[in-house]
Design an enzyme around this catalytic site. Structure first.
Site, PDB file in Angstrom:
ATOM      1  N   ASP A  12       0.785  -1.249   0.000  1.00  0.00           N
ATOM      2  CA  ASP A  12       0.000   0.000   0.000  1.00  0.00           C
ATOM      3  C   ASP A  12       0.817   1.299   0.000  1.00  0.00           C
ATOM      4  O   ASP A  12       0.502   2.229   0.767  1.00  0.00           O
ATOM      5  CB  ASP A  12      -0.966   0.020   1.209  1.00  0.00           C
ATOM      6  N   LYS A 110      -7.056  -5.012  -2.936  1.00  0.00           N
ATOM      7  CA  LYS A 110      -7.797  -5.552  -1.792  1.00  0.00           C
ATOM      8  C   LYS A 110      -8.715  -4.476  -1.245  1.00  0.00           C
ATOM      9  O   LYS A 110      -8.466  -3.288  -1.453  1.00  0.00           O
ATOM     10  CB  LYS A 110      -6.822  -6.033  -0.715  1.00  0.00           C
ATOM     11  N   CYS A 155      -1.974  -2.733   7.691  1.00  0.00           N
ATOM     12  CA  CYS A 155      -1.859  -3.665   6.567  1.00  0.00           C
ATOM     13  C   CYS A 155      -0.567  -4.479   6.582  1.00  0.00           C
ATOM     14  O   CYS A 155      -0.578  -5.655   6.225  1.00  0.00           O
ATOM     15  CB  CYS A 155      -2.059  -2.925   5.251  1.00  0.00           C
TER      16      CYS A 155
HETATM   17  C1  VGL Z   1      -4.650   0.655   5.720  1.00  0.00           C
HETATM   18  C2  VGL Z   1      -6.246   1.508   7.103  1.00  0.00           C
HETATM   19  C3  VGL Z   1      -7.207   1.383   6.122  1.00  0.00           C
HETATM   20  C4  VGL Z   1      -3.218   0.278   5.538  1.00  0.00           C
HETATM   21  C5  VGL Z   1      -5.598   0.511   4.725  1.00  0.00           C
HETATM   22  O1  VGL Z   1      -2.747   0.207   4.378  1.00  0.00           O
HETATM   23  O2  VGL Z   1      -2.536   0.039   6.555  1.00  0.00           O
HETATM   24  N1  VGL Z   1      -4.998   1.146   6.904  1.00  0.00           N
HETATM   25  N2  VGL Z   1      -6.870   0.884   4.927  1.00  0.00           N
END
Ligand code: VGL
Ligand code: ZN
Length: 201
Positions: A12, A110, A155
């Site tokens: 991410d 995702k 994540c």
């Molecule tokens: C994430 C919160 C919501 C992350 C993704 O990548 O850690 N955290 N969506």
């Protein structure tokens, strides 16, 4: 060079998790340079991309009266309500512009189901709906994974713990991760990763 059965999973590294983004992680962009430098050491390279529809159930904006970073109950358990982030097709959902994406073998998205969040790169937050990443890695003969990216305590940690449960040898390179750190969530995530047998490097 790492052995051929060792994959780098880059979690991410997207604009919304970097300074100026909708769910900015402090120094989130600091992970880009070390990740770019590591990529060539791994035979298998996977990027993950948080990829939500606008009506996603993890967004506080979709729960009238709920404040961002408050908690709610989902059928699968407690869930943090986040600021709206990583909406499919928006600039916030794009990878950080300086991240090297060309060398990646696979981009796994995702969180695309409106009713369920997905922190882990392996399973959605019900801990049972697979993303397909485990099948991909096993088909490529991967037995060890190194994780880097954002955010350490959500994540990255969920992915690391799932990878360990799935039988991979798991390393998290902490210098190439940054955390949200919501009410002690970083310390808790570190403890849970250690408990799961994850190597924190
Ligand atoms: C994430 C919160 C919501 C992350 C993704 O990548 O850690 N955290 N969506
Ligand atoms: Zn998300």
């Amino acid at each position: 060079m790492q052995p051929a059965d060792h994959a780098l999973i880059i979690i991410d590294v997207q604009n919304d998790f970097c300074p100026g983004g909708a769910l900015a992680v402090a120094e989130g962009d600091a992970v880009v340079a070390p990740i770019n430098a590591m990529m060539d050491d791994f035979a298998v390279k996977v990027l993950t991309q948080d990829w939500h529809p606008a009506d996603h159930a993890s967004f506080a904006a979709n729960h009238p009266g709920a404040a961002p970073f408050s908690m709610t109950e989902m059928p699968y358990g407690p869930q943090v309500l986040w600021p709206t982030h990583c909406v499919q097709g928006t600039d916030g959902a794009a990878f950080h512009p300086a991240l090297r994406t060309d060398p990646a073998d696979l981009v796994i998205r995702k969180g695309f189901r409106a009713a369920i969040d997905s922190y882990s790169a392996f399973f959605e937050n019900d801990h049972s709906t697979p993303t397909g990443l485990d099948g991909y890695l096993k088909a490529r003969g991967v037995t060890a994974v190194t994780l880097v990216g954002l955010a350490t305590d959500f994540c990255v940690a969920y992915s690391a713990i799932d990878a360990a449960k799935l039988g991979y040898a798991v390393t998290v390179r902490m210098e190439a991760c940054r955390a949200i750190d919501l009410e002690g969530s970083l310390d808790a995530a570190v403890a849970q990763m250690r408990e799961a047998g994850v190597t924190l490097a």
